[in-house]
Design a protein around this motif. Structure first.
Motif, mmCIF file in Angstrom:
data_model
loop_
_atom_site.group_PDB
_atom_site.id
_atom_site.type_symbol
_atom_site.label_atom_id
_atom_site.label_comp_id
_atom_site.label_asym_id
_atom_site.label_seq_id
_atom_site.Cartn_x
_atom_site.Cartn_y
_atom_site.Cartn_z
ATOM 1 N N TRP A 50 -0.957 0.935 -0.316
ATOM 2 C CA TRP A 50 0.454 0.708 0.030
ATOM 3 C C TRP A 50 0.725 0.803 1.519
ATOM 4 C CZ3 TRP A 50 2.312 4.443 -4.376
ATOM 5 C CH2 TRP A 50 2.189 3.778 -5.614
ATOM 6 N N VAL A 51 -0.293 1.054 2.267
ATOM 7 C CA VAL A 51 -0.119 1.065 3.720
ATOM 8 C C VAL A 51 -0.666 -0.244 4.269
ATOM 9 C CG1 VAL A 51 -0.694 2.204 5.883
ATOM 10 C CG2 VAL A 51 -0.287 3.572 3.821
ATOM 11 N N MET A 52 0.218 -1.151 4.591
ATOM 12 C CA MET A 52 -0.199 -2.474 5.043
ATOM 13 C C MET A 52 -0.054 -2.535 6.555
ATOM 14 S SD MET A 52 -0.716 -3.942 2.054
ATOM 15 C CE MET A 52 -0.607 -5.720 2.176
ATOM 16 N N LYS A 53 -1.175 -2.666 7.244
ATOM 17 C CA LYS A 53 -1.092 -2.746 8.702
ATOM 18 C C LYS A 53 -1.111 -4.196 9.149
ATOM 19 C CE LYS A 53 -2.764 1.874 9.295
ATOM 20 N NZ LYS A 53 -3.762 2.826 9.715
ATOM 21 N N ALA A 54 0.009 -4.656 9.626
ATOM 22 C CA ALA A 54 0.094 -6.056 10.054
ATOM 23 C C ALA A 54 0.900 -6.118 11.347
ATOM 24 C CB ALA A 54 0.741 -6.887 8.957
ATOM 25 N N GLY A 55 1.723 -7.128 11.504
ATOM 26 C CA GLY A 55 2.493 -7.261 12.736
ATOM 27 C C GLY A 55 3.930 -6.809 12.547
ATOM 28 N N PHE A 56 4.771 -7.164 13.500
ATOM 29 C CA PHE A 56 6.152 -6.712 13.508
ATOM 30 C C PHE A 56 7.145 -7.774 13.033
ATOM 31 C CE2 PHE A 56 4.402 -4.167 17.215
ATOM 32 C CZ PHE A 56 4.211 -3.032 16.440
ATOM 33 N N GLY A 57 6.625 -8.883 12.518
ATOM 34 C CA GLY A 57 7.513 -9.996 12.228
ATOM 35 C C GLY A 57 7.896 -10.150 10.769
ATOM 36 N N GLU A 58 8.828 -11.040 10.545
ATOM 37 C CA GLU A 58 9.316 -11.324 9.200
ATOM 38 C C GLU A 58 8.167 -11.768 8.289
ATOM 39 O OE1 GLU A 58 12.986 -13.632 9.302
ATOM 40 O OE2 GLU A 58 12.373 -14.573 7.410
ATOM 41 N N ASP A 59 7.319 -12.627 8.813
ATOM 42 C CA ASP A 59 6.188 -13.127 8.026
ATOM 43 C C ASP A 59 5.291 -12.000 7.546
ATOM 44 O OD1 ASP A 59 7.101 -15.598 8.482
ATOM 45 O OD2 ASP A 59 5.568 -16.171 9.937
ATOM 46 N N ASP A 60 5.092 -11.033 8.427
ATOM 47 C CA ASP A 60 4.229 -9.919 8.069
ATOM 48 C C ASP A 60 4.782 -9.175 6.862
ATOM 49 O OD1 ASP A 60 2.393 -10.289 10.330
ATOM 50 O OD2 ASP A 60 4.108 -9.693 11.543
ATOM 51 N N GLY A 61 6.097 -8.945 6.880
ATOM 52 C CA GLY A 61 6.722 -8.264 5.752
ATOM 53 C C GLY A 61 6.622 -9.098 4.486
ATOM 54 N N TYR A 62 6.876 -10.376 4.657
ATOM 55 C CA TYR A 62 6.836 -11.290 3.511
ATOM 56 C C TYR A 62 5.443 -11.312 2.891
ATOM 57 C CZ TYR A 62 7.237 -15.710 0.938
ATOM 58 O OH TYR A 62 7.232 -16.682 -0.026
ATOM 59 N N ASN A 63 4.446 -11.530 3.740
ATOM 60 C CA ASN A 63 3.073 -11.642 3.239
ATOM 61 C C ASN A 63 2.577 -10.346 2.611
ATOM 62 O OD1 ASN A 63 2.973 -14.285 4.097
ATOM 63 N ND2 ASN A 63 2.143 -13.743 6.113
ATOM 64 N N SER A 64 2.873 -9.246 3.277
ATOM 65 C CA SER A 64 2.418 -7.964 2.742
ATOM 66 C C SER A 64 3.018 -7.725 1.361
ATOM 67 C CB SER A 64 2.825 -6.817 3.674
ATOM 68 O OG SER A 64 2.161 -6.934 4.910
ATOM 69 N N PHE A 65 4.297 -8.037 1.258
ATOM 70 C CA PHE A 65 4.948 -7.800 -0.034
ATOM 71 C C PHE A 65 4.346 -8.698 -1.109
ATOM 72 C CE2 PHE A 65 8.104 -8.028 -3.354
ATOM 73 C CZ PHE A 65 8.515 -6.703 -3.451
ATOM 74 N N MET A 66 4.148 -9.950 -0.767
ATOM 75 C CA MET A 66 3.592 -10.889 -1.736
ATOM 76 C C MET A 66 2.206 -10.450 -2.197
ATOM 77 S SD MET A 66 5.660 -13.109 -2.683
ATOM 78 C CE MET A 66 7.053 -14.193 -2.336
ATOM 79 N N LYS A 67 1.449 -9.940 -1.259
ATOM 80 C CA LYS A 67 0.115 -9.436 -1.588
ATOM 81 C C LYS A 67 0.197 -8.325 -2.638
ATOM 82 C CE LYS A 67 -4.352 -8.299 -0.618
ATOM 83 N NZ LYS A 67 -4.456 -7.172 -1.531
ATOM 84 N N LEU A 68 1.027 -7.326 -2.354
ATOM 85 C CA LEU A 68 1.150 -6.211 -3.293
ATOM 86 C C LEU A 68 1.667 -6.694 -4.642
ATOM 87 C CD1 LEU A 68 2.566 -3.250 -1.161
ATOM 88 C CD2 LEU A 68 0.216 -3.730 -1.841
ATOM 89 N N TYR A 69 2.610 -7.607 -4.568
ATOM 90 C CA TYR A 69 3.190 -8.103 -5.816
ATOM 91 C C TYR A 69 2.132 -8.815 -6.651
ATOM 92 C CZ TYR A 69 6.203 -10.536 -9.080
ATOM 93 O OH TYR A 69 6.796 -11.010 -10.223
ATOM 94 N N SER A 70 1.357 -9.670 -5.989
ATOM 95 C CA SER A 70 0.382 -10.441 -6.758
ATOM 96 C C SER A 70 -0.750 -9.549 -7.253
ATOM 97 C CB SER A 70 -0.153 -11.618 -5.939
ATOM 98 O OG SER A 70 -0.897 -11.134 -4.862
ATOM 99 N N ASP A 71 -0.947 -8.421 -6.586
ATOM 100 C CA ASP A 71 -1.912 -7.439 -7.092
ATOM 101 C C ASP A 71 -1.301 -6.572 -8.188
ATOM 102 O OD1 ASP A 71 -3.577 -8.397 -5.190
ATOM 103 O OD2 ASP A 71 -3.539 -6.611 -3.898
ATOM 104 N N ASP A 72 -0.039 -6.825 -8.448
ATOM 105 C CA ASP A 72 0.694 -6.018 -9.427
ATOM 106 C C ASP A 72 0.606 -4.538 -9.061
ATOM 107 O OD1 ASP A 72 2.264 -5.559 -11.579
ATOM 108 O OD2 ASP A 72 0.637 -5.560 -13.043
ATOM 109 N N ASN A 73 0.820 -4.281 -7.815
ATOM 110 C CA ASN A 73 0.610 -2.929 -7.311
ATOM 111 C C ASN A 73 1.720 -2.539 -6.336
ATOM 112 O OD1 ASN A 73 -0.537 -0.490 -6.720
ATOM 113 N ND2 ASN A 73 -2.083 -1.333 -5.321
ATOM 114 N N LEU A 74 2.953 -2.672 -6.801
ATOM 115 C CA LEU A 74 4.100 -2.386 -5.945
ATOM 116 C C LEU A 74 4.439 -0.897 -5.959
ATOM 117 C CD1 LEU A 74 5.079 -4.957 -4.722
ATOM 118 C CD2 LEU A 74 6.708 -5.198 -6.592
ATOM 119 N N PRO A 75 4.739 -0.332 -4.785
ATOM 120 C CA PRO A 75 5.277 1.031 -4.778
ATOM 121 C C PRO A 75 6.752 0.978 -5.210
ATOM 122 C CG PRO A 75 5.214 0.163 -2.559
ATOM 123 C CD PRO A 75 4.621 -0.892 -3.445
ATOM 124 N N ASP A 76 7.414 2.121 -5.173
ATOM 125 C CA ASP A 76 8.828 2.119 -5.523
ATOM 126 C C ASP A 76 9.705 1.855 -4.310
ATOM 127 O OD1 ASP A 76 8.327 2.638 -8.158
ATOM 128 O OD2 ASP A 76 8.564 4.811 -7.965
#
Lengths: 366, 366
Positions: B220-246
DNA sequence: CTGAAAGCGCTAACAT
DNA sequence: ATGTTAGCGCTTTCAG
């Protein structure tokens, strides 16, 4: 300047036993100098950490490879986005950007323009403030022979480069959309008419209302500024007068944001109690609730075209350059506002009323 | 320069039959010149439309009354706002601002810094890019004796002025808030650790998790950049792994916006399916739905303090000036996210589970 | 291909 | 109080 490290051409010249002129030419890749010495000089320059002194260079070369940009605001998606694109274009063409922010203050604007002239920029791109009413300074810039281009916000003077959006058609499209959805009780939170974007957007509003034969209620046309506060205050005024229209077209997106804010405070709902559409897109609008529909302005296009024309003007100013005036079309971006009736019955009544009175048919698409 | 109107001092001097030096002194209010002639010269100068040539003036005076500002982005509330405040402060002190935008590109950054040096600015305020990893250019600036101040984004080098927010405590406060609300399954969308704000905010996250004895799930610790895309991609990754935090704490607000975007596309809901809090405030957050809670950074304060220190450095650089390092505290701004349990039962289970396992009590405020 | 001379517009130091 | 001289660092003639 108590620095260890401030190499000038003379130092390089001394080091290799050549003249400053040779160094100057070599560094600029002048054909006079043989490739070999040129390379040698460049290598040494790098070794010595040489950096040119632009003040000296520009003073003597009488051009600065710098263009000045003056905008009214910067913490604003529209201008922020335009500026980034201007930077890109400048980079490609090896120009520097001198950026000034007038903060919607005409005095600052004059000061900045003077500074840019004093800095001997090669050209200026400006978006004037909402309060600019004295245009003398622009004449001064012209008289000094500095290529000048007005972008988006344009004063009523002739013989200058301009690049603007088709504000009138854009506004027309927004208002027509409202009408097609079924609204008749339509308001417009306008800007000052002294500035083109204020006037043209108002005219577009008028065009649409006229085309569909809908009378304009002057109470609902609020002429104020382009900011969030203006939208907020105008809305509060209408609300406290108990004289709200059904839908409002705003001159900018911050004005619409002001409405959102007021609506939230008042416990009203968009689009049920009041519907909104605005001129100008911003990244954030799709995250608003409801997502705000708008007239989108292609910022990259205006930035690039502005730079192209200005650079062209700079290059050709000696051999006669005639000012160019360009118009860029906008996009109608429909999201979650002004896409649906909010109150079928009331609107039907309104429309029937209206049609009866005005002998003109407004069609409502449900 | 085929302009009618380009008065220089010499023209003024000729006109009144005095020397250029006298004109120069008069125009600058030098005490050498009598009040009377001084007035006279100023009047004539105005009549003739005289504007100083800063290139010449600065070249000869060897200071430019200009400070350079380099920021990574501009179409961004945080920097836009800071820049406006820097402008205000500069104005008060009769300084010009040369603004450069690196667009998060380290190469651009170097180029801009060189340009500013070449333009002979009196000092530089910089917020480095998220990818800056070579700090040599900053050494060059220092060696050249140009006062330098790092603002908000600070490289790990010593002996320079810095003004930053207390990122670690700010992040701690955000995460503690999440924990107090009842979350245990907490993620962090982090930035690069190579840059202070990335590292410090991560450490603050860690501090809070440690204080409450909550294990950190590395997924659940996603190290990426500071941009909108980073948030979007990180979230999509966790979602597709079916591994979302609360709940997720993001390193910047654009990253949070990216989550909002992903959530919307996926048909999920905030805070029911995922709760969010971010570091960094922006005008727009209160219009999001739900309104995004965050750690607010007083931009005016950082801008003013930065300018004050830099100006002080400029003034005192001859007589020895020791670099200053300032920290500014942040605010926890609670709006509509991370203020409430989203699923009382599940959280209670989670917390009980957690307390049983870790022999530590997390209190849940319902 | 290279360099000496002159000057960009202004200011600082030193006369007068 | 005003002017003379010299020079900031570089580029542009124009000679060699």
């Amino acid at each position: 300047m108590a620095s260890k490290h401030n190499t000038i051409m003379k130092d390089i010249a001394n080091k290799i036993g050549m003249s400053v002129v040779t160094v100057s030419k070599a560094l600029r890749g002048h054909p006079d100098i043989s490739h070999k010495t040129s390379q040698k000089i460049k290598t040494i320059a790098k070794e010595m950490g040489y950096l040119p002194n632009y003040l000296a260079r520009n003073l003597s070369a009488r051009n600065s490879n710098t263009i000045g940009v003056v905008v009214p605001k910067i913490a604003h998606y529209f201008f922020g986005s335009i500026i980034e694109h201007i930077y890109n274009k400048a980079f490609e063409n090896e120009y520097e950007i001198l950026l000034s922010v007038s903060r919607e203050n005409a005095k600052n604007e004059i000061k900045h323009l003077q500074t840019l002239m004093s800095m001997k920029v090669d050209g200026i791109i400006i978006s004037i403030t909402q309060e600019t009413s004295d245009f003398e300074i622009f004449e001064v810039v012209k008289q000094r022979g500095i290529p000048l281009l007005f972008m988006d916000r344009i004063p009523p003077i002739s013989d200058v480069n301009t690049v603007a959006f088709n504000d009138r058609i854009g506004a027309f499209n927004a208002v027509e959309q409202m009408i097609k959805v079924g609204y008749v009780r339509i308001g417009h939170f306008a800007g000052m008419e002294s500035i083109n974007i204020g006037l043209q957007r108002y005219l577009g509003f008028e065009d649409a209302m006229n085309k569909y034969n809908i009378p304009i209620n002057p109470d609902w046309v609020m002429k104020a500024g382009f900011g969030e506060d203006d939208g907020y205050n105008s809305f509060m005024k209408l609300y406290s007068d108990d004289n709200l229209p059904d839908a409002i077209f705003t001159v900018t997106y911050p004005v619409a944001i002001g409405i959102y804010k007021a609506v939230k405070e008042l416990g009203l709902k968009i689009p049920e109690d009041i519907d909104v559409i605005c001129f100008g897109d911003a990244n954030m609008q799709k995250f608003l609730s409801p997502q705000l529909s708008c007239i989108g302005q292609p910022t990259e296009q205006i930035a690039e075209l502005s730079m192209e024309i200005l650079l062209d003007n700079i290059r050709k100013k000696q051999n006669g350059f005639s000012p160019r005036n360009k118009i860029i079309e906008t996009d109608l971006i429909l999201r979650e506002t002004c896409i649906n009736y909010k109150n079928r019955d009331r609107i039907l009544n309104d429309v029937n009323d209206h049609n009866n009175k005005h002998n003109r048919i407004v069609k409502v698409q449900f």
